[in-house]
Structures are given as structure tokens and as C-alpha cells.
Design a protein around this motif. Sequence first.
Motif, PDB file in Angstrom:
ATOM      1  N   THR A   1      -2.782  10.718   4.258  1.00 29.98           N
ATOM      2  CA  THR A   1      -4.071   9.939   4.991  1.00 29.98           C
ATOM      3  C   THR A   1      -4.841  10.808   5.940  1.00 29.98           C
ATOM      4  OG1 THR A   1      -2.628   9.269   6.761  1.00 29.98           O
ATOM      5  CG2 THR A   1      -2.731   7.752   4.879  1.00 29.98           C
ATOM      6  N   GLN A   2      -4.149  11.764   6.332  1.00 27.45           N
ATOM      7  CA  GLN A   2      -4.968  12.920   7.176  1.00 27.45           C
ATOM      8  C   GLN A   2      -5.689  14.046   6.540  1.00 27.45           C
ATOM      9  OE1 GLN A   2      -2.032  14.057  10.132  1.00 27.45           O
ATOM     10  NE2 GLN A   2      -1.487  12.076  10.978  1.00 27.45           N
ATOM     11  N   HIS A   3      -5.488  14.133   4.938  1.00 28.71           N
ATOM     12  CA  HIS A   3      -5.983  15.503   4.537  1.00 28.71           C
ATOM     13  C   HIS A   3      -7.505  15.123   4.127  1.00 28.71           C
ATOM     14  CE1 HIS A   3      -5.260  18.802   2.426  1.00 28.71           C
ATOM     15  NE2 HIS A   3      -4.054  19.039   2.749  1.00 28.71           N
ATOM     16  N   THR A   4      -8.128  16.300   4.132  1.00 30.62           N
ATOM     17  CA  THR A   4      -9.557  16.152   3.592  1.00 30.62           C
ATOM     18  C   THR A   4      -9.664  15.693   2.233  1.00 30.62           C
ATOM     19  OG1 THR A   4      -9.468  18.627   3.141  1.00 30.62           O
ATOM     20  CG2 THR A   4     -10.311  18.071   5.035  1.00 30.62           C
ATOM     21  N   ALA A   5      -8.917  15.635   1.474  1.00 36.11           N
ATOM     22  CA  ALA A   5      -8.896  15.117   0.082  1.00 36.11           C
ATOM     23  C   ALA A   5      -8.470  13.493   0.054  1.00 36.11           C
ATOM     24  CB  ALA A   5      -7.865  15.710  -0.742  1.00 36.11           C
ATOM     25  N   PHE A   6      -8.198  12.804   1.214  1.00 40.79           N
ATOM     26  CA  PHE A   6      -7.889  11.680   1.131  1.00 40.79           C
ATOM     27  C   PHE A   6      -8.979  10.643   0.585  1.00 40.79           C
ATOM     28  CE2 PHE A   6      -7.876   7.516   3.706  1.00 40.79           C
ATOM     29  CZ  PHE A   6      -7.034   6.814   3.100  1.00 40.79           C
ATOM     30  N   LEU A   7     -10.152  10.470   1.118  1.00 39.57           N
ATOM     31  CA  LEU A   7     -11.158   9.540   0.614  1.00 39.57           C
ATOM     32  C   LEU A   7     -11.486   9.634  -0.718  1.00 39.57           C
ATOM     33  CD1 LEU A   7     -13.885   9.714   3.643  1.00 39.57           C
ATOM     34  CD2 LEU A   7     -12.353   8.055   3.090  1.00 39.57           C
ATOM     35  N   PRO A   8     -11.630  10.770  -1.534  1.00 40.06           N
ATOM     36  CA  PRO A   8     -11.806  10.801  -2.918  1.00 40.06           C
ATOM     37  C   PRO A   8     -10.692  10.294  -3.539  1.00 40.06           C
ATOM     38  CG  PRO A   8     -11.646  13.190  -2.359  1.00 40.06           C
ATOM     39  CD  PRO A   8     -11.779  12.223  -1.013  1.00 40.06           C
ATOM     40  N   SER A   9      -9.461  10.650  -2.947  1.00 39.09           N
ATOM     41  CA  SER A   9      -8.175   9.839  -3.838  1.00 39.09           C
ATOM     42  C   SER A   9      -8.029   8.584  -3.415  1.00 39.09           C
ATOM     43  CB  SER A   9      -7.047  10.877  -3.012  1.00 39.09           C
ATOM     44  OG  SER A   9      -5.722  10.234  -3.730  1.00 39.09           O
ATOM     45  N   PHE A  10      -8.282   8.147  -2.185  1.00 41.19           N
ATOM     46  CA  PHE A  10      -7.919   6.743  -2.020  1.00 41.19           C
ATOM     47  C   PHE A  10      -9.051   5.792  -2.708  1.00 41.19           C
ATOM     48  CE2 PHE A  10      -8.237   2.977   1.185  1.00 41.19           C
ATOM     49  CZ  PHE A  10      -6.903   2.889   0.961  1.00 41.19           C
ATOM     50  N   SER A  11     -10.440   6.410  -2.897  1.00 43.44           N
ATOM     51  CA  SER A  11     -11.146   5.633  -3.722  1.00 43.44           C
ATOM     52  C   SER A  11     -10.787   5.464  -5.130  1.00 43.44           C
ATOM     53  CB  SER A  11     -12.756   6.308  -3.674  1.00 43.44           C
ATOM     54  OG  SER A  11     -12.601   7.816  -4.390  1.00 43.44           O
ATOM     55  N   TYR A  12     -10.315   6.528  -5.611  1.00 36.70           N
ATOM     56  CA  TYR A  12      -9.578   6.278  -6.950  1.00 36.70           C
ATOM     57  C   TYR A  12      -8.485   5.176  -6.970  1.00 36.70           C
ATOM     58  CZ  TYR A  12      -7.720   7.604 -11.769  1.00 36.70           C
ATOM     59  OH  TYR A  12      -7.400   7.311 -13.073  1.00 36.70           O
ATOM     60  N   ALA A  13      -7.608   5.001  -5.747  1.00 37.64           N
ATOM     61  CA  ALA A  13      -6.756   4.010  -5.850  1.00 37.64           C
ATOM     62  C   ALA A  13      -7.247   2.615  -6.133  1.00 37.64           C
ATOM     63  CB  ALA A  13      -5.906   4.141  -4.440  1.00 37.64           C
ATOM     64  N   PHE A  14      -8.353   2.359  -5.436  1.00 38.32           N
ATOM     65  CA  PHE A  14      -8.987   0.976  -5.401  1.00 38.32           C
ATOM     66  C   PHE A  14      -9.063   0.926  -7.069  1.00 38.32           C
ATOM     67  CE2 PHE A  14     -10.615   1.643  -1.071  1.00 38.32           C
ATOM     68  CZ  PHE A  14      -9.899   0.417  -0.614  1.00 38.32           C
ATOM     69  N   LEU A  15      -9.494   1.674  -7.905  1.00 37.65           N
ATOM     70  CA  LEU A  15      -9.655   1.841  -9.431  1.00 37.65           C
ATOM     71  C   LEU A  15      -8.359   0.947 -10.071  1.00 37.65           C
ATOM     72  CD1 LEU A  15     -12.097   4.320 -10.096  1.00 37.65           C
ATOM     73  CD2 LEU A  15     -12.561   2.030  -9.157  1.00 37.65           C
TER      74      LEU A  15
END
Length: 489
Positions: free
Chosen positions: A285-299
Motif C-alpha cells: 500500500t505504501q509503494h509507488t506502484a500501489f495505485l496502478p496495481s489497485f486499479s487492476y484489483a477493481f477489475l
Amino acid sequence: MTPLLSPETVPLLGPASASPEPHKHSNGAISTSIVSSLCVSHFLSAWNSRIFEFGSVLFLVSIWPNSLTLVSVYALVRAAAAILLSPAVGRFIDRGNRLFVVQVSIVGQRVAVALSCGLLLVLERHADPTSVLFLTIFGGVVFLGGAEKLCAILNSVSVTRDWVVEMTQNDVSCRTHLNAQIRRIDLGCKLFGPLLIASIDEYSTVVAIWFTLASTLASALLEIFCIETVYRRVPSLHKKRIKADPTPTSAAQHEVGSQPSAFKSPSWCTYVHHLLPWRSLALYTQHTAFLPSFSYAFLQFTVLSFSGRMVAFLLALGYSSFSVSIARMISTLAELSATWISPVAIKRLGNVRTAGISVTWQTACLTVGIVYFFFGSQFAVVGLVVGVILSRIGLWVFDLSVHNIIQNIEKVVEDDDRGAFSTAEASVHNLFEMFSYITTIVFAKPEEFKWPMLMTIGSMYCACITYAMFAMTTTAQCTMTTNAQCTSS
């Protein structure tokens, strides 16, 4: 099996020089034989995983045809195992010898599948769901199904998130094409594996179980040989990356902080706490890659794919299994097309912009399909199916683009934490997938399927918003395949 190579006996990659690296041609491309060995190994792992994943559902339905209880429990436990134990798998990846980790995943997956097939053959003969013997054996099948899921995650994360990065080093274009090849293998197995096992199961469930058992055992040695070949010929894979684990005392102090001193001494509480996924999730959750990865989680929160639930919905509406199978095949072919579209789009537009366009495309196609379903004419279901098929192109282009972003952002996943990040990501993705299962358990009737559909489209819009936040705030940290400055999508 060849002996495990010692990392200390293999020289590390030195600084860049005029001569190509041992596993690359002079033009920078990875040796074809190495790529072939990696692809064969990944194909065997993905093929057997897809056959078992789909076949196990068919076998359980055949054993108890009048209820979906067995299948639901089985799927939920597999998802729960991935959610709770994937971070521990990540720790193993980050601290283990690369070859040994993949060998464990191969052997573990094969043992779990072989034992599951044996238990399923017993259940086929003792199909009384009220007996203690049946419930005990089914419990074993569920446990082994969770173990197979974890081994599949272990293999996939090790190869796609660690080995590929080390093999391609700083060659982003080469990495993009290798990722696309691996995705084609995944989708090809997704298309042909279930079709094959379903055809055999149509003839005989017992024969299908024996085929699954024979397939998983026959391919094990070849897969191990191929992955060992890749390891031997790529020196960068031998690099030590072991980060010393904190001692129990220091771990307790770090994790528990200001809790009473009794919790700072070595105890079973300390060890249990250390195994829980808090550290991996915090890293994620603290990583710079969190937001793109989390956006994929919604899919992953979707019922609008040609999986069991949408197939059951279409069958309940009166469509034949043949027509549904044709639609599913067309959908998978659309997904395969994304693996050729992605490299071209990424080369021209860059990862960030391509991902933004693809997630928008997916959401738009599903929105049109759902609107057509609710307000369309007698072809309303056809409009929904077409929307779902077209949306799958956007899904897999987005998948590859986000995969590249996570690999390419400067210092995005350090060598020591690559497994922890990726398995925490897998846990979150499985959590969203489990939420989607819950929606169809709550709204189980075909006429109530519209509510999970609306929740799905809501999740798609959440994915768009989350990815837009990343594109606006962190694109400068992304290395584009064009080697240009990262721009907003």
C-alpha cells in the motif's frame, strides 16, 4: 533432476560492456533457445493449472449434481488461501534461491493435483454427501486445492515478476514482448485447457480425472528441465538477494512497537504475528506502484466474463450450451488479440497512456452492454454479450500495460521485495474476486443477476478513477518503452 546450483559459484553480471551478455544476442535480444525454454516451462505450469482449476469444478458438480454447495465452498477456500497465505509465499520468493523456489512450486503443484485426483476418484465411488467419509475426503480435496493455488501463485510470481525482470535487465522493449508472449500462453491455456477437459468429462468423469492425473505427472520432469536450463544460462538469476530476517526479538519490537515487554520476547505469538501478512500489505500500500496495481484489483470484482456465473446466467435464460461455448471462444480469441495489440500500442503511446485508454475502453464497452441489456429490444442479451467480448480486449491490454508499469517504474519493486509486493498484490486481487463470488451467493437467482452486474460496472468506474489518480500524480516515475518522459494518459 540436476543438482541445485549454488549462487556463490556463479559470477554475477558485471558492468555493461561492448560484448553482449551470455544469454543475449549482440542486438540485445534474449537468446531464442532461452525464451523457448522459459515459455515451455510456463506453458506446462499454466496448462496443468488451467486443466485442474476447471476440471475440479466439473468433477465436483458430477459427484454432487444437485447442488452448487461443493463448488462454492471449494472456490471460496481457494480464494481465502490465496488471500491469507500469499504474503508468506512472497517472503519465500524474496529469500530463497530462485531455482529452488520454482522447483518447489512445480513439485508442490504436481503433488497437490495428484493427491486431489486420487481423493476425487474415491469420492466418485462414495458419493453420499451426508457420510462422514465423504465430508472428510472432501475436506482433503479442499485443502489440496488451496495448496495447488498457492503453488501456482508461487510459480507465476517467480517467473513473471522476478525472472523476466532479471532476464531483460534494462531492455524495456524486450521485456514488453516477453510479457506479451507469456500472456499469450496464459490465454491459450485458458481457451484450450477447459475445452479439452470438458470434452473428456462429457464422455466420462472418471476418465477425465485420470487424464488430469496423467497430464500433471507426465510433464513435471520436462518443466523442471526447462526452468533449470534457463537458470543455468542467465547469470543474473544467480545473484544473491537474501535479506537477513530479523531476529524474533527485533521483529517483535519492530512489529509490535510499544506493546508490553512480554510480547517483545520470543514466543509463539511473536512467530505467528511475524507470519501474518501485515508487512507485505504495508509494503504494497505504501509503494509507488500501489495505485496502478489497485486499479487492476477493481477489475477482478466482476461477474461479466465468461466464467461459471455468467455462463450459468445465460443457460438459465434459455441459451444452449453450444452457443455459450461459441461466445466464450470468441471472447478468448478477443483476449488473445490483446497480446498483439499491446506491444504496438505501448511502443507508440507508452505504458501509462495505453493503460488509461484500455481501462476506459473496457468500462465503456461494459456500460454500453449493460444499458443495452436493460433498455434494449429482444436482442438485449446479445448486446450484453458483445459488450463483454469487446471489453475483454481492454482488460488484457490494461493487464499488460499495468504489468509493465509495475516492472518499469524506477525502483518500483526492489530485488529483495519483489515477491512480497507481488504476492500481496495477488492477495488483494483474490479478495476482490471473492467479493464478486459473494454477490452471486447473495443474489443467486437468474432474475437477480442484474444487481451483481451493476456492482461490476461500479467497480469498473472505481478502477478508472484510481488509475487516473496514478496517471496524474506519478507518471514521471514511470519508464516508458519509448524511453521518453512519461506523460499523463
